[in-house]
Design a protein around this motif. Structure first.
Motif, mmCIF file in Angstrom:
data_model
loop_
_atom_site.group_PDB
_atom_site.id
_atom_site.type_symbol
_atom_site.label_atom_id
_atom_site.label_comp_id
_atom_site.label_asym_id
_atom_site.label_seq_id
_atom_site.Cartn_x
_atom_site.Cartn_y
_atom_site.Cartn_z
ATOM 1 N N GLN A 1 -9.443 1.896 -8.670
ATOM 2 C CA GLN A 1 -8.600 2.228 -8.181
ATOM 3 C C GLN A 1 -7.638 2.814 -9.270
ATOM 4 O O GLN A 1 -6.270 3.434 -9.173
ATOM 5 N N LYS B 1 -5.882 6.263 6.209
ATOM 6 C CA LYS B 1 -6.231 4.853 6.506
ATOM 7 C C LYS B 1 -4.728 4.240 6.704
ATOM 8 O O LYS B 1 -4.704 3.264 7.402
ATOM 9 N N GLU C 1 0.838 -1.059 0.230
ATOM 10 C CA GLU C 1 -0.167 0.015 0.030
ATOM 11 C C GLU C 1 0.893 1.151 -0.046
ATOM 12 O O GLU C 1 0.626 2.257 -0.820
ATOM 13 N N GLU D 1 -7.359 10.856 2.526
ATOM 14 C CA GLU D 1 -8.329 10.097 3.086
ATOM 15 C C GLU D 1 -7.434 8.478 3.074
ATOM 16 O O GLU D 1 -7.283 7.816 4.210
ATOM 17 N N ARG D 2 -6.765 8.085 2.033
ATOM 18 C CA ARG D 2 -6.166 7.270 1.856
ATOM 19 C C ARG D 2 -5.005 7.008 2.508
ATOM 20 O O ARG D 2 -4.455 6.009 3.396
ATOM 21 N N LEU E 1 1.035 4.646 -2.772
ATOM 22 C CA LEU E 1 0.719 6.072 -2.311
ATOM 23 C C LEU E 1 2.209 6.753 -2.411
ATOM 24 O O LEU E 1 2.177 7.673 -2.100
#
Lengths: 129, 129, 129, 129
Positions: free
Chosen positions: B62, B90, A101, B86-87, A105
């Motif tokens: 995505q 998280k 992840e 937001e991601r 990002l």
DNA sequence: GTGGTCTAGACCACT
DNA sequence: GTGGTCTAGACCACT
């Protein structure tokens, strides 16, 4: 003390578990200290008593808290961590997913490592310093 | 190519998503490359086609893969990562939970950081080295 | 003389009952002998007097001890055991559950039987030998 | 298949657990076999679905059954029993209490041992003979 | 259809 | 007062 996020994908009882673990690690909840009763906590965080009860039962199963019948629920004597293989495997799997992840990002290895350090220090800061 | 663990706590469609992401990051699946069709993949990994379809839809949402009507599904041109708040939130929340779990397992900050580095290198090893 | 485990799954009053029964069977408490008063015992084992009282009431109901008003509580004359069907049924049910648990623990029939013999001998050893 | 005794002191979910364990040991439920769904079983034994669910979850925690998301609940591959010290201690404690109760019922050592053998044979009879 | 979570609320045993 | 069990019933994610 405990904040519930109703929109979170993780169930309420899990959020309670995680936050109580965090409070114990930070030393805000000390060994032997009494936790709020199921009814008290359920009132405080506006959640059904059953949900709090489920969280307490799971924490007890993990040996993190213990309930004395008719008396209440208390922070257990914290065990020395043992490396159970199964739990360690799950941990590494989760960490791997986190890294994937992070890649998506665009977060660098260094940045992730810094955050790990920061959170670790937050856990140890208050009581064990 | 993709391995499903029916007993895993994470749902099958999530496992598919994670593994396709991993294959792309590792360069095993290249930009523009065709993915197996929903039917093909569902046959290969012995899973309900609906489940594969759900994974593909999420990956498309995505922006990681794209479907060209009548042609099939392809690895999309990988965008420069944008930090969606937001991601990112998280992500940090997950990282924090990982650190709490590490504490309970008695894993040191250094150890976690080493593993982060190791997994990052694994992702970059094959194609970007 | 009596040891309470606050963390045991069996309630405190049950633990008191069981241990007094055991003391009587072993002959450490003899027929006619005076038991400590509710207050004394509750002080000794640091337990709420109500809890001791509940245990004594149940033991009296079973005819194992008797209370003489103004004098105290005494070990009753032990009756010849009568096989009450209901109690026998419960006993057999418990024994069956024990056997199921033994199976899951991989304990052999012989091992269970040996332990039964050993515990029986422990009960009879001190006084009846 | 499963009989609930509403008057039993042991909770309904425990009765379900015990009886499913028994059915598995007897080979009436085989490895890999599907258990009735939560709703089916709750209907069959006239009990709330939550209660069945609790029993299934506990059996899963014990590794005796496993649930495949969206598919149902199945008898797990039975593990080779390992002697966990803690569980063994509890077992021996229970056995000791059983022996005390036998004494009060006037049941002989031989009689208890015979019953142990009988129940063990019942478990092994049907399938493993 | 499958199990998991949650609310609302009752009842109970234990201290 | 304390936690544990249970019902009744809703809603949800997953397959």
């Amino acid at each position: 003390m405990i904040l519930i996020n109703e929109r979170s994908p993780s169930p309420i009882y899990e959020q309670i578990i995680q936050q109580i673990k965090e409070l114990i690690l930070k030393g805000i909840l000390q060994e032997g200290e009494k936790l709020p009763s199921v009814r008290e906590l359920s009132g405080m965080i506006v959640v059904n008593p059953n949900t709090v009860s489920k969280a307490y039962q799971e924490l007890e199963r993990q040996g993190i808290i213990e309930t004395l019948r008719g008396k209440g629920t208390f922070v257990a004597k914290q065990q020395v961590p043992r490396m159970e293989t199964e739990r360690l495997d799950k941990f590494q799997e989760s960490l791997k997913q986190i890294v994937i992840e992070a890649s998506y990002l665009g977060i660098s290895t260094q940045q992730v490592q810094e955050w790990v350090e920061k959170y670790m220090l937050e856990l140890r800061g208050d009581s064990n310093a």
